[in-house]
Design a protein around this motif. Structure first.
Motif, mmCIF file in Angstrom:
data_model
loop_
_atom_site.group_PDB
_atom_site.id
_atom_site.type_symbol
_atom_site.label_atom_id
_atom_site.label_comp_id
_atom_site.label_asym_id
_atom_site.label_seq_id
_atom_site.Cartn_x
_atom_site.Cartn_y
_atom_site.Cartn_z
ATOM 1 N N VAL A 151 -31.176 57.060 -6.144
ATOM 2 C CA VAL A 151 -30.328 58.257 -6.299
ATOM 3 C C VAL A 151 -31.121 59.361 -6.993
ATOM 4 O O VAL A 151 -32.114 59.102 -7.674
ATOM 5 C CB VAL A 151 -29.053 57.948 -7.113
ATOM 6 C CG1 VAL A 151 -28.181 56.954 -6.385
ATOM 7 C CG2 VAL A 151 -29.397 57.450 -8.509
ATOM 8 N N LEU A 152 -30.639 60.559 -6.809
ATOM 9 C CA LEU A 152 -31.282 61.739 -7.406
ATOM 10 C C LEU A 152 -30.249 62.692 -7.947
ATOM 11 O O LEU A 152 -29.192 62.878 -7.332
ATOM 12 C CB LEU A 152 -32.049 62.531 -6.345
ATOM 13 C CG LEU A 152 -33.498 62.233 -6.026
ATOM 14 C CD1 LEU A 152 -34.010 63.336 -5.092
ATOM 15 C CD2 LEU A 152 -34.357 62.179 -7.275
ATOM 16 N N VAL A 153 -30.567 63.281 -9.081
ATOM 17 C CA VAL A 153 -29.861 64.492 -9.505
ATOM 18 C C VAL A 153 -30.881 65.620 -9.312
ATOM 19 O O VAL A 153 -32.028 65.486 -9.740
ATOM 20 C CB VAL A 153 -29.441 64.398 -10.987
ATOM 21 C CG1 VAL A 153 -28.802 65.710 -11.438
ATOM 22 C CG2 VAL A 153 -28.466 63.239 -11.188
ATOM 23 N N ILE A 154 -30.480 66.682 -8.639
ATOM 24 C CA ILE A 154 -31.432 67.775 -8.384
ATOM 25 C C ILE A 154 -30.945 69.038 -9.078
ATOM 26 O O ILE A 154 -29.756 69.175 -9.393
ATOM 27 C CB ILE A 154 -31.629 68.025 -6.872
ATOM 28 C CG1 ILE A 154 -30.319 68.472 -6.219
ATOM 29 C CG2 ILE A 154 -32.202 66.795 -6.201
ATOM 30 C CD1 ILE A 154 -30.503 68.839 -4.733
ATOM 31 N N ASN A 155 -31.884 69.939 -9.325
ATOM 32 C CA ASN A 155 -31.462 71.185 -9.987
ATOM 33 C C ASN A 155 -31.000 72.214 -8.948
ATOM 34 O O ASN A 155 -31.161 72.025 -7.741
ATOM 35 C CB ASN A 155 -32.541 71.711 -10.934
ATOM 36 C CG ASN A 155 -33.730 72.317 -10.187
ATOM 37 O OD1 ASN A 155 -33.858 72.147 -8.973
ATOM 38 N ND2 ASN A 155 -34.586 72.988 -10.909
ATOM 39 N N GLN A 156 -30.446 73.311 -9.471
ATOM 40 C CA GLN A 156 -29.868 74.337 -8.585
ATOM 41 C C GLN A 156 -30.896 74.882 -7.607
ATOM 42 O O GLN A 156 -30.614 75.105 -6.428
ATOM 43 C CB GLN A 156 -29.377 75.530 -9.432
ATOM 44 C CG GLN A 156 -28.160 75.277 -10.257
ATOM 45 C CD GLN A 156 -27.982 76.418 -11.249
ATOM 46 O OE1 GLN A 156 -28.662 76.457 -12.256
ATOM 47 N NE2 GLN A 156 -27.074 77.324 -10.969
ATOM 48 N N THR A 157 -32.110 75.135 -8.132
ATOM 49 C CA THR A 157 -33.138 75.743 -7.292
ATOM 50 C C THR A 157 -33.514 74.826 -6.139
ATOM 51 O O THR A 157 -33.692 75.278 -5.001
ATOM 52 C CB THR A 157 -34.384 76.063 -8.149
ATOM 53 O OG1 THR A 157 -33.986 76.949 -9.179
ATOM 54 C CG2 THR A 157 -35.497 76.686 -7.340
ATOM 55 N N MET A 158 -33.596 73.540 -6.425
ATOM 56 C CA MET A 158 -33.940 72.594 -5.358
ATOM 57 C C MET A 158 -32.787 72.500 -4.348
ATOM 58 O O MET A 158 -33.022 72.442 -3.126
ATOM 59 C CB MET A 158 -34.236 71.221 -5.968
ATOM 60 C CG MET A 158 -34.697 70.200 -4.950
ATOM 61 S SD MET A 158 -35.467 68.796 -5.756
ATOM 62 C CE MET A 158 -35.490 67.622 -4.405
ATOM 63 N N ALA A 159 -31.566 72.506 -4.877
ATOM 64 C CA ALA A 159 -30.410 72.437 -3.981
ATOM 65 C C ALA A 159 -30.401 73.629 -3.035
ATOM 66 O O ALA A 159 -30.179 73.489 -1.823
ATOM 67 C CB ALA A 159 -29.124 72.409 -4.807
ATOM 68 N N LYS A 160 -30.681 74.799 -3.601
ATOM 69 C CA LYS A 160 -30.671 76.008 -2.784
ATOM 70 C C LYS A 160 -31.816 75.983 -1.776
ATOM 71 O O LYS A 160 -31.668 76.399 -0.625
ATOM 72 C CB LYS A 160 -30.775 77.238 -3.692
ATOM 73 C CG LYS A 160 -30.429 78.535 -2.999
ATOM 74 C CD LYS A 160 -30.313 79.671 -3.980
ATOM 75 C CE LYS A 160 -29.031 79.596 -4.767
ATOM 76 N NZ LYS A 160 -28.883 80.699 -5.725
ATOM 77 N N ALA A 161 -32.986 75.511 -2.226
ATOM 78 C CA ALA A 161 -34.149 75.500 -1.349
ATOM 79 C C ALA A 161 -33.952 74.554 -0.168
ATOM 80 O O ALA A 161 -34.377 74.844 0.948
ATOM 81 C CB ALA A 161 -35.395 75.102 -2.146
ATOM 82 N N TYR A 198 -30.808 73.053 0.835
ATOM 83 C CA TYR A 198 -29.517 73.066 1.540
ATOM 84 C C TYR A 198 -28.847 74.430 1.580
ATOM 85 O O TYR A 198 -27.717 74.555 2.007
ATOM 86 C CB TYR A 198 -28.561 72.059 0.867
ATOM 87 C CG TYR A 198 -29.097 70.656 0.900
ATOM 88 C CD1 TYR A 198 -29.053 69.910 2.072
ATOM 89 C CD2 TYR A 198 -29.672 70.099 -0.229
ATOM 90 C CE1 TYR A 198 -29.568 68.630 2.110
ATOM 91 C CE2 TYR A 198 -30.181 68.807 -0.189
ATOM 92 C CZ TYR A 198 -30.128 68.077 0.984
ATOM 93 O OH TYR A 198 -30.643 66.823 1.029
ATOM 94 N N ARG A 199 -29.524 75.450 1.049
ATOM 95 C CA ARG A 199 -28.967 76.808 0.987
ATOM 96 C C ARG A 199 -27.576 76.763 0.366
ATOM 97 O O ARG A 199 -27.460 76.388 -0.794
ATOM 98 C CB ARG A 199 -28.959 77.454 2.373
ATOM 99 C CG ARG A 199 -30.381 77.575 2.939
ATOM 100 C CD ARG A 199 -30.428 78.320 4.228
ATOM 101 N NE ARG A 199 -31.790 78.328 4.760
ATOM 102 C CZ ARG A 199 -32.720 79.187 4.395
ATOM 103 N NH1 ARG A 199 -32.450 80.106 3.498
ATOM 104 N NH2 ARG A 199 -33.920 79.138 4.908
ATOM 105 N N ASN A 200 -26.536 77.098 1.144
ATOM 106 C CA ASN A 200 -25.203 77.162 0.527
ATOM 107 C C ASN A 200 -24.363 75.894 0.754
ATOM 108 O O ASN A 200 -23.213 75.832 0.343
ATOM 109 C CB ASN A 200 -24.448 78.386 1.051
ATOM 110 C CG ASN A 200 -25.156 79.660 0.645
ATOM 111 O OD1 ASN A 200 -25.689 79.728 -0.460
ATOM 112 N ND2 ASN A 200 -25.203 80.638 1.538
#
Lengths: 817, 235
Positions: A572-582, A584-586
């Protein structure tokens, strides 16, 4: 020679008669020349001198390039190929990015040492020999037959180490029979084979140097090694560059997955090492040179004023047959004598500046622990003194000697005039104000930049946050499960300590362990190859549950890693906002898959995203948010883990409690003094703080000098204009009129200086943009603050002479005619 | 400034003592002097007799240590420095021995100074300056600097500055002291012309030839008025 001796005698006698004037000039020049000399010695070491190794011009730092962009570190396998194939180098050595903090046991108490892993030939490449024993042999640095966990492999030959001069004294009391003694590093005995010279340092501080073995990071995609080479005699950098370019092309053809677009860039070692220091030193050198100019303007004003009072004396000398050339020489001799005395006093200032600069500028990277106070420094001070003395003396001397002899000898003037000398003095003061403003704007920008830096949102709360790092010896904790169990148990006990409000663990804490990036992608968009440049790069961190809460990093969606996320369960992973945006975009990434590829992974690993956490700064306070992923430590356990404790208690008591807890789990695991997160952040912003502090200090001195200059010129003018003031009062001028006239004269000069300074600063501060964080080089607030500060100080400097002008009694002023 | 009677300056029992290093110097003692409106008075005497001190007190640049002094209707004893400056600006015009022009200012700017301190509007100031310069024949030199003028011309400018504010009295301290005889005569002729036009003039001089040009000469000696003589004006 007789003439010179006579001029010197007259100069000294003349100055002795005016001790106040002489002291003012000497003190002013001591500040200017001293600071300039002190900074020069640092600038010389950074910009002009070379690294302290034999034949430094043949030493090269080889840095990896990717698609033409220069990076820093090289992969070990690439290094080995370059070493084997590049004939341009008599030797090519490498140093692993570090140092590694290793457990050392066997002494009175387990401790942590800085260990640098280097190729066997590093010392011969640099041309440095140990003071005791020998360096590594090729066999000791040969590839290991097996690969173990950690950074080093098990060797066929007995493990050996070189130790630093400091560690020799600290650990072994400097005993001469240290050779052959054993150190236990990470549970493994290592034999001491040599002691390096006192002060030896290359790239990082180290207590111990270990020979390089091929280990877990022997993949071409992982770049962890600095490469330094010594060119063969007669080979130019261009020839060597051409050769490594050809090798890079061959490697790219052989290993397209990892080496496409990759190259090696050669720079002179010294130039590469001072790359980041250069702008800082240049800025400080500029600031101090401006300060010297202001001091010169100040002194020139004083000399000019004194010249006016000496017109009758000079006229008498002319009448007695002195040529103008002789008079100019005599007057310039006086200022040169003053400058030499100022320069001599300035050596004390220079020595003080020299003491603080190495630490402020981190000159240790160049192997410089102290700046030398040698003949070069004295020679520079002498040269600057001679130039300054001549420069500040020549114009006043030329003006003073252009007297109307008959008029002066009559001692009668029909009009009261401030004269062109006074105007020149005001021009000088205006120039000082302008230069001061440039410095003030510069320091204001740096201070505001630094203030924004320290106030930047880090993404976590550093207050009362303490840190410690542990490394488990691989022999004692050979499996991931044993490591995970150790740390989970330790963390639970630490959380139960009195005063601990929260605790969490991660393999790399922000600011204390940097970088560590891996390639990531979504299964829907796999990269064409495993070359990192075609996938997203993200920092990879492994945490135990509760890390985010301890750091106070807001969990924005999903969940934290859990105790159930262990080996065998889906990663499992917890990712930061920047990675999420990079990635999966929105769209929501929760429940989606992310593929990651990192060191030691036989194949890319597929993770499920279970949470999103807020962005946090990892390496530098001023960096932009970077994609970061947090895996469960219990699924990918490593030997090393760092602890973040939030506590309201006293640090010493907490360290002691922590040692007890760790000792109960394993007495061989060392626990160092706890580091504060604020301290780590402060260290991260040290360069900016140094610049802001140093330039501000010079700016304040410059401001003071400009204010003294303005005060001196106005006071002198008021004195010279007593007669005129008397006339004006006789004609009905009120006290307010006189006050306003003097203030107006000073403030108009200061105002003109401010305007000129603003124009100059607009041009100059653009060059500082790379040194600023979240502040534009034309930041209006900085300009307004600097100009306002300068005008207030100028107003204060004008006020005293203006008030003195009010004390003029017209009867007295008119009577002296 | 208007006065209620013809006496413009009245000094009664005036004394001035300078104290230096515990030594008392009596510069003026028991001086009684009145100057009528439109009068041309010379104060004569040898060097150090107190002429200039008397003129300084008269011009409100200095204060007496005893006695009373009034100019027009205004007793000067109780005036604050601010009031003295204002009264000086409105009622007195100075002509100094050394001209005392300000070298950084043009002729016109020098002449305009008393009006500047009076906060007069620039247009009116310009007109008054032009008139004053015209009276002394220096209108064509308005934009020159003092250093570009001869001594006689500088003193004419100084006279223009003294009269530009239309003062009640013009005080001249050795106005010919720094001039050759030709220029000295020219300045004296100018003062006589101004007096003929209605100006009140009080001139300090040690030169009997010029003292004789005044209507009345007050002789000072050791700080005391020792004699007064009245002459008939020839101008």
């Amino acid at each position: 020679m007789d003439t010179l001796r006579n001029d010197l005698r007259l100069a000294l006698r003349s100055l002795a008669k005016h001790p106040g004037f002489a002291a003012s000039v000497i003190l002013t020049l001591a500040l200017g020349i001293g600071a300039t000399t002190g900074v020069f010695s640092a600038a010389h070491a950074v910009l002009l001198a070379s690294v302290p190794y034999p034949d430094p011009d043949r030493l090269a730092l080889a840095r990896r390039t990717q698609d033409g962009e220069v990076g820093n570190l090289v992969s070990m396998l690439d290094y080995l190929d370059y070493r084997e194939q590049a004939g341009s180098f008599s030797s090519l050595a490498t140093v692993r990015f570090g140092p590694d903090r290793m457990n050392s046991s066997g002494g009175t108490r387990p401790e942590r040492v800085n260990a640098l892993t280097v190729s066997f030939n590093l010392f011969s490449t640099l041309g440095v020999a140990p003071v005791l024993g020998r360096t590594f042999t090729a066999e000791e640095g040969a590839p290991a037959p097996t690969v173990a966990a950690g950074t080093r492999g098990r060797a066929a030959v007995p493990p050996v180490a070189l130790i630093s001069h400091g560690y020799w004294h600290r650990r072994f009391g400097g005993v001469p029979d240290v050779l052959g003694r054993t150190l236990t590093l990470m549970g493994e005995p290592v034999t001491v084979i040599g002691v390096m010279p006192e002060g030896f340092r290359f790239l990082s501080d180290a207590d111990v140097w270990l020979p390089m073995r091929r280990a877990a990071d022997d993949e071409r995609r992982y770049h962890n090694w600095y490469v330094v080479g010594r060119l063969r005699p007669g080979v130019t950098f261009a020839q060597a560059q051409a050769e490594v370019d050809a090798i890079s092309a061959r490697l790219a053809a052989l290993y397209p997955d990892s080496n496409t677009g990759k190259g090696l860039h050669l720079d002179r070692l010294h130039e590469a090492l001072v790359e980041t220091l250069r702008p800082q030193v240049l800025l400080i050198m500029t600031a101090v040179a401006v300060m010297l100019l202001i001091a010169c303007g100040n002194v020139a004003g004083l000399v000019l004023a004194r010249g006016v009072t000496r017109r009758a004396e000079i006229a008498t000398r002319v009448a007695l047959g002195a040529s103008r050339a002789k008079l100019v020489r005599q007057l310039v001799t006086e200022t040169v004598v003053l400058a030499l005395l100022g320069g001599a006093a300035g050596l004390v200032v220079a020595a003080a500046v020299q003491r603080v600069l190495p630490a402020l500028l981190d000159l240790g990277a160049l192997g410089i622990t102290a700046l030398r106070f040698d003949a070069r420094v004295v020679g520079f001070a002498l040269l600057v003194s001679l130039l300054t003395g001549t420069g500040v003396g020549i114009v006043p001397a030329l003006r003073s000697t252009s007297v109307a002899v008959v008029e002066e000898l009559k001692g009668a003037t029909r009009t009261s005039t401030s004269g062109s000398g006074a105007r020149l003095s005001m021009v000088l003061v205006g120039a000082q104000v302008a230069l001061s403003l440039v410095l003030l704007v510069g320091s204001s920008l740096l201070v505001r930049s630094f203030a924004r830096l320290v106030a930047a949102d880090l993404g976590f709360e550093p207050d009362r946050l303490l840190a410690a790092t542990f490394v488990l010896p691989p022999q004692k904790y050979p499996t991931g499960e044993t490591r995970a169990r150790f740390y989970e148990g330790l963390l639970a006990d630490i959380r139960a300590l009195p005063g601990v409000t929260a605790a969490g663990m991660v393999d790399r804490l922000p600011f204390l362990a940097r970088y560590g990036d891996v390639g990531v992608w979504t299964p829907e968009r796999p990269p064409a190859t495993r070359v990192s440049s075609t996938s997203l790069s993200a920092y990879y961190r492994r945490t135990l549950p509760g890390y985010f809460a301890a750091m106070r990093m807001p969990l924005l969606a999903g969940r934290d890693v859990a105790g159930s996320d262990r080996t065998g369960a889906p990663p499992v992973l917890v990712i930061n906002q920047t990675m999420a945006k990079a990635l999966y975009r929105n769209e929501s990434p929760i429940g989606r898959k992310v593929v990651a590829d990192w060191v030691g992974a036989p194949a890319p690993v597929v993770f499920e995203v279970v949470g999103i956490v807020a962005d946090a700064r990892i390496n530098e306070v001023g960096e932009a948010p970077y994609p970061t992923m947090y895996a469960s430590f219990s699924q990918f356990p490593s030997a090393r883990l760092s602890l973040a404790i939030r506590s309201g208690g006293e640090m010493a008591a907490l360290t002691s409690s922590l040692r007890d807890v760790v000792g109960r789990h394993d007495a061989d695991i060392p626990v160092e003094e706890l580091a504060t997160m604020k301290g780590a952040i402060r260290a991260s912003t040290m360069a900016q703080q140094t610049l802001a502090t140093t330039v501000s200090a010079f700016s304040l001195v410059a401001l003071l000098l400009a204010a003294v200059g303005l005060f001196g010129v106005l006071a002198y003018q008021v004195n010279q204009r007593r007669h005129e003031i008397g006339i004006r009062m006789a004609l009905g001028a009120q006290r307010g009129d006189i006050l306003a006239a003097v203030l107006r004269s000073g403030l108009l000069t200061a105002g003109a200086g401010v305007v000129a300074g603003v124009v100059a600063a607009l041009a100059v501060t653009r060059l500082m943009s790379s040194l600023l964080y979240a502040v534009a080089p034309t930041d209006p607030a900085s300009f307004v603050m600097a100009a306002g500060c300068l005008l207030v100080v100028a107003g204060a400097a004008c006020l005293v002479p203006a008030l003195r002008a009010l004390s003029v009694e017209p009867v007295q002023a008119l009577r002296y005619e | 400034m208007s006065t209620g009677n013809q006496t413009l300056i009245r000094m009664t029992g005036l004394g001035k003592v300078f104290l230096t290093d515990e030594v008392e110097t009596h510069a003026l003692a028991d001086v009684h002097l009145e100057i009528e409106r439109g009068e041309y008075v010379a104060i004569a005497g040898p060097s150090g007799c107190g002429k200039s001190t008397l003129l300084s007190i008269m011009g409100l640049l200095d204060t007496p240590t005893s006695g009373q002094y009034a100019i027009g209707d205004s007793p000067a004893d109780a005036l604050s420095p601010r009031e003295r400056a204002k009264l000086r600006n409105l009622t007195i015009g100075f002509v100094f021995q050394n001209f005392n022009l300000i070298g950084d200012l043009t002729v016109a700017e020098n002449v305009a100074l008393p009006l500047v301190y009076r906060d007069m509007r620039p247009a009116m100031r310009k007109e008054w300056v032009r008139e004053a310069l015209a009276k002394v024949g220096m209108e064509h030199r308005a934009n020159h600097f003092p250093a570009q003028l001869s001594g006689g011309q500088q003193q004419r400018v100084a006279v223009a500055r003294a009269l530009v504010g239309r003062p009640l009295v013009m005080l001249a301290d050795e106005p010919t002291g720094n001039l050759d005889s030709r220029n000295g005569d020219a300045v004296m002729a100018l003062l006589a012309e101004l007096h003929a036009g209605g100006a009140t003039i009080c001139m300090v001089t040690h030169d009997p030839r010029y003292a004789d040009r005044a209507q009345r000469t007050v002789h000072l000696f050791d700080g005391r008025v020792v004699d007064e003589s009245v002459a008939e004006l020839t101008a």
